[in-house]
Design a protein around this motif. Structure first.
Motif, short mmCIF file in Angstrom:
data_model
loop_
_atom_site.label_atom_id
_atom_site.label_comp_id
_atom_site.label_asym_id
_atom_site.label_seq_id
_atom_site.Cartn_x
_atom_site.Cartn_y
_atom_site.Cartn_z
N GLU A 174 -14.05 -0.28 -6.09
CA GLU A 174 -14.40 0.71 -5.08
C GLU A 174 -15.93 0.77 -4.98
O GLU A 174 -16.63 0.79 -6.00
N GLN A 221 -10.71 0.94 -9.12
CA GLN A 221 -10.27 -0.14 -8.24
C GLN A 221 -10.45 0.22 -6.77
O GLN A 221 -10.38 1.38 -6.38
N THR A 223 -9.68 0.97 -3.14
CA THR A 223 -8.51 1.65 -2.58
C THR A 223 -7.80 0.84 -1.51
O THR A 223 -6.67 1.11 -1.16
N CYS A 225 -7.66 -2.88 -1.45
CA CYS A 225 -6.99 -4.08 -1.99
C CYS A 225 -6.40 -3.86 -3.38
O CYS A 225 -5.82 -4.78 -3.96
N ARG A 226 -6.57 -2.65 -3.93
CA ARG A 226 -6.04 -2.30 -5.25
C ARG A 226 -6.57 -3.23 -6.35
O ARG A 226 -5.84 -3.65 -7.25
N LYS A 228 -7.59 -6.34 -6.12
CA LYS A 228 -7.33 -7.78 -6.01
C LYS A 228 -8.46 -8.54 -5.30
O LYS A 228 -8.57 -9.76 -5.43
#
Length: 379
Positions: A174, A221, A223, A225-226, A228
């Motif tokens: 993030e 992380q 928000t 692509c979580r 990835k």
């Protein structure tokens, strides 16, 4: 058969032990599409199956690893209990004593000749998880008419692909959050552990459990692509189908595959062409075939007919005395040659049409012709 307690890689991929490399590749591609995490979000079983599929393919797609697996039931891993019993590896003297520790590198040197040039244990260099990696290639099929294949055509395709996350720029974090090297693996994505083997203790490399092999610890992380670094998007791609393509022609569109990782280049998009049948022409290689019908008088006396081509109507002279089933040719009116200069030819099959009904005058004239030529006919 795999050793007791070990995975059967052939069963995982659903192929026989005698499967060819192409059969293994085809099975692997089909299963990865089915169980890919992006196609099964939040499905733990699918994720586990996906990892098993990749593990099986890594071994069976490598001739040396596959040969070792077929012979010993495992590759680069600890054999199951009892595997090295009497008559097995436990029968080698001088190894396996208490206090002795061997790395995969040591065993590769000792058994290099036995295991195909020092590949014992599936030895390989540790990859840097933060190094740029190229994105995967994609493939799509495009249907075109025979006329489009003759002239060439542009098509706009909607291709779903993994694209770099715009929110985090591909970092997986993030914006504003901290990204640090994993303290457990020091950014390598791998750790080492000592395990017991029939040869004693051996050090093996495993994926770091703290960072999952990424080498980085993300405070928060992304928000979107979580974590990835890539997201699934549909891209609009305009492609040019060149004149002369045939069924199965494979075209490459550079950098239109999935986005790379860690700043790596994108993969490519491969287009397979499928040419649809045409009602007027059939194709054989670079030639086109068609048919014209003429009457008996035209065949006997000769005539001029019009023949359709993809470039318009062509005039064709039918010589006097042309027989039914004769083949004539118009040079250069076939398909353009995709690799090379010029074009194929247009081949014309001549059919002689016999009328089913006659006028009284036509009948009398034909009777006179039969009499003149000495032919017996039904009056």
């Amino acid at each position: 058969m795999a050793a007791p307690g070990k995975k059967d890689y052939y069963e995982i991929l659903g192929v026989s032990r005698g499967a060819s490399a192409d059969e293994i590749k085809k099975a692997y591609r089909a299963l990865t599409r089915k169980y890919h995490p992006d196609a099964n979000p939040g499905n733990a079983e699918a994720e586990k199956k996906y990892k098993e599929i990749n593990e099986a393919n890594e071994v069976l797609s490598d001739p040396k690893k596959r040969a070792q697996y077929d012979q010993f039931g495992y590759v680069g891993d600890v054999p199951p209990d009892g595997f090295g019993g009497a008559g097995g590896f436990g029968g080698f003297g001088g190894f396996g004593g208490q206090g002795q520790t061997f790395t995969q590198e040591d065993l590769g040197d000792i058994f290099g000749d036995l295991f195909s040039g020092g590949s014992f244990g599936g030895r390989r260099r540790s990859a840097n998880p933060n190094a740029p990696r190229r994105g995967a290639d994609l493939e799509a099929t495009v249907k075109v008419t025979l006329e489009e294949a003759y002239k060439g055509v542009k098509r706009k395709l909607e291709i779903p692909r993994l694209d770099t996350c715009k929110h985090c720029g591909g970092s997986g974090a993030e914006p504003g959050s901290r990204v640090e090297n994993c303290p457990t693996c020091h950014g390598t994505g791998q750790t080492h552990e000592v395990v017991n083997t029939p040869f004693g203790q051996m050090q093996q490399t495993v994926t770091c459990s703290s960072c999952g092999g990424k080498g980085k610890i993300i405070d928060k992380q992304c928000t979107e692509c979580r974590g990835k670094g890539r997201v699934k998007r549909v891209q609009s791609v305009e492609i040019k189908i060149p004149a002369g393509v045939d069924n199965g022609t494979r075209l490459r569109v550079s950098s239109k595959g999935e986005a790379g990782v860690n700043g790596g280049p994108a993969g490519d998009l491969f287009i397979l062409t499928e040419v649809l049948p045409d009602s007027r022409f059939t194709r054989k290689g670079d030639d086109l075939n068609t048919t014209v019908e003429i009457s008996y008088p035209q065949a006997a006396l000769g005539c001029e007919v019009k023949v359709d081509t993809f470039d318009g109507v062509e005039k064709l002279d039918i010589p006097a005395g042309t027989q039914a089933g004769s083949k004539l040719r118009i040079k250069g009116r076939g398909m353009p040659r995709l690799k090379g200069k010029g074009s194929g030819d247009m081949n014309i099959l001549v059919k002689v049409k016999v009328p089913k009904t006659l006028t009284s005058k036509e009948r009398e004239l034909l009777k006179e012709l039969a009499k003149e030529t000495g032919q017996q006919v039904n009056a």
